[in-house]
Design a protein around this motif. Structure first.
Motif, PDB file in Angstrom:
ATOM      1  N   LEU B   3       0.826  -1.214   0.000  1.00 11.99           N
ATOM      2  CA  LEU B   3       0.000   0.000   0.000  1.00 11.99           C
ATOM      3  C   LEU B   3       0.860   1.264   0.000  1.00 11.99           C
ATOM      4  CD1 LEU B   3      -2.789  -1.066   2.512  1.00 11.99           C
ATOM      5  CD2 LEU B   3      -3.101  -0.565   0.084  1.00 11.99           C
ATOM      6  N   PHE B  11      -3.516   5.829  -3.397  1.00 11.38           N
ATOM      7  CA  PHE B  11      -3.816   5.426  -2.011  1.00 11.38           C
ATOM      8  C   PHE B  11      -5.095   6.119  -1.537  1.00 11.38           C
ATOM      9  CE2 PHE B  11      -3.701   5.738   2.582  1.00 11.38           C
ATOM     10  CZ  PHE B  11      -3.235   4.498   2.985  1.00 11.38           C
ATOM     11  N   LEU B  15      -8.567   4.411  -0.450  1.00 14.24           N
ATOM     12  CA  LEU B  15      -9.116   4.688   0.878  1.00 14.24           C
ATOM     13  C   LEU B  15     -10.592   5.058   0.780  1.00 14.24           C
ATOM     14  CD1 LEU B  15      -8.390   5.019   3.917  1.00 14.24           C
ATOM     15  CD2 LEU B  15      -7.855   7.415   3.425  1.00 14.24           C
ATOM     16  N   PRO B  22      -7.006   0.065   2.146  1.00 14.09           N
ATOM     17  CA  PRO B  22      -6.736   0.598   3.483  1.00 14.09           C
ATOM     18  C   PRO B  22      -7.999   1.155   4.132  1.00 14.09           C
ATOM     19  CG  PRO B  22      -6.057   2.191   1.814  1.00 14.09           C
ATOM     20  CD  PRO B  22      -6.512   0.970   1.081  1.00 14.09           C
ATOM     21  N   GLY B  23      -7.985   1.187   5.469  1.00 18.30           N
ATOM     22  CA  GLY B  23      -9.076   1.786   6.222  1.00 18.30           C
ATOM     23  C   GLY B  23      -8.531   2.865   7.130  1.00 18.30           C
ATOM     24  N   GLY B  24      -9.301   3.162   8.176  1.00 13.17           N
ATOM     25  CA  GLY B  24      -8.911   4.226   9.094  1.00 13.17           C
ATOM     26  C   GLY B  24      -7.573   3.976   9.785  1.00 13.17           C
ATOM     27  N   ALA B  27      -4.783   4.804   7.299  1.00 14.69           N
ATOM     28  CA  ALA B  27      -4.729   6.265   7.129  1.00 14.69           C
ATOM     29  C   ALA B  27      -4.037   6.896   8.340  1.00 14.69           C
ATOM     30  CB  ALA B  27      -6.134   6.831   6.961  1.00 14.69           C
TER      31      ALA B  27
END
Lengths: 210, 210
Positions: B3, B11, B15, B22-24, B27
């Motif tokens: 990622l 990215f 998101l 990816p998630g929270g 991030a």
């Protein structure tokens, strides 16, 4: 190559180096973009779910706005860098004679105002994106509630950071009218925006800390 | 492809999508990495400058720590994604019979603890990185003072976001001892870390708002 086309890893390395760009302004725009993307993600996890059918149209409208703001913030990463370079050139101008001093002052004033332009827009757009999370904390899928919290925290950081980049440039601008106008405008958005962000975050906390 | 090797632009798009990662958490790790990179940048703009010769060795030591933490946080972007996938699989397990229910519960408990692991480390490392900015606000080049402010704001957001990702997983863990221990540990760091971050930010504001 555009800064936003660099890999996350490479962008972070460039940021940590003493290269002129990216700097704090570009980082703020990117962090704002990430915070807005999380609003988009919450929308995407909500739309199409039976449980949230009643708010589907509203959530779709939030998604459209989030996509627009995300694009604007990512564009600002490179725009901020482009606006910084003339300033860095202006600082390097000679100031040996009175004439040179005057010319440097004139060019510097223009370059400083230009360098404020993107940070001002970062403040404005992050404020708008925070308002999207304000809606999503009530309307978005509860399964993604922590992502609303992360998103609003990122945007709060980016909002305040935009303002810091306004302030560091504004300190040297001679045009007092411009300074007062920009200060008043951005400070109001920062005050209101951080207040809303904190309220949204507290709502998220209330759900998670049962 | 990892990622963090995706472009910033890609990215951010990933998101915002409904893709599982990816998630929270990812991030938060990236935003923490950016905040740490700004500490590195301030060091790089300070080292070698006559005006800051007296603190040069200390600033070099901060730089070494910042480089290490930056690497750790960027690695966590992908580690968080890897730890999320078993959890998402566990959620999908059947629970029709008593036996299936028991087995699902057992696997879920393990997967939830694993999903907490990276967010806990995000909290710990962001706390450490905030402490670097605490030193830099006094020792770093004053020309980069706004970057200390932006950096500490990013890390504050990442710290709190790490905690949100701990909380969303912890809520379903049955092992009460584990829950209490992790909660106590991370909450303490979040309380202290946000306090320090706010103090650093106020110092930056004082310099910029003359």
């Amino acid at each position: 190559m555009k800064l936003v086309e660099q890999s996350c890893s490479e962008f972070t390395s460039l940021l940590s180096s003493k290269a002129a760009v990216p700097g704090g302004g570009g980082a703020a725009a990117l962090v704002g973009g990430l915070g807005t993307a999380l609003a988009g993600m919450v929308c995407n996890l909500t739309v199409g779910k039976k449980k949230y059918q009643q708010v589907e149209e509203e959530v779709k409208a939030i998604l459209t706005k989030a996509e627009q703001i995300q694009k604007e913030l990512l564009d600002m990463v490179d725009e901020d860098a482009e606006h910084f370079l003339p300033l860095s050139k202006a600082y390097g101008m000679p100031s040996n004679t009175e004439e040179e001093k005057k010319e440097k002052e004139r060019v510097l004033e223009i370059a400083l105002k230009q360098a404020c332009e993107v940070p001002i827009r970062i403040v404005k757009t992050c404020y708008e994106a925070i308002k999207l999370h304000e809606e999503l904390v009530d309307k978005g899928s509860k399964l993604a509630i922590s992502d609303v919290g992360v998103g609003v925290q990122c945007l709060r950081a980016a909002l305040v950071s935009g303002q810091l980049n306004v302030m560091i440039n504004i300190g040297m601008i001679k045009d007092e009218d411009y300074v007062q106008r920009v200060k008043a405008e951005t400070e109001k958005l920062v005050q209101e925006g951080t207040k809303i962000a904190d309220e949204v975050y507290q709502k998220v906390e209330k759900v998670l800390y049962v």
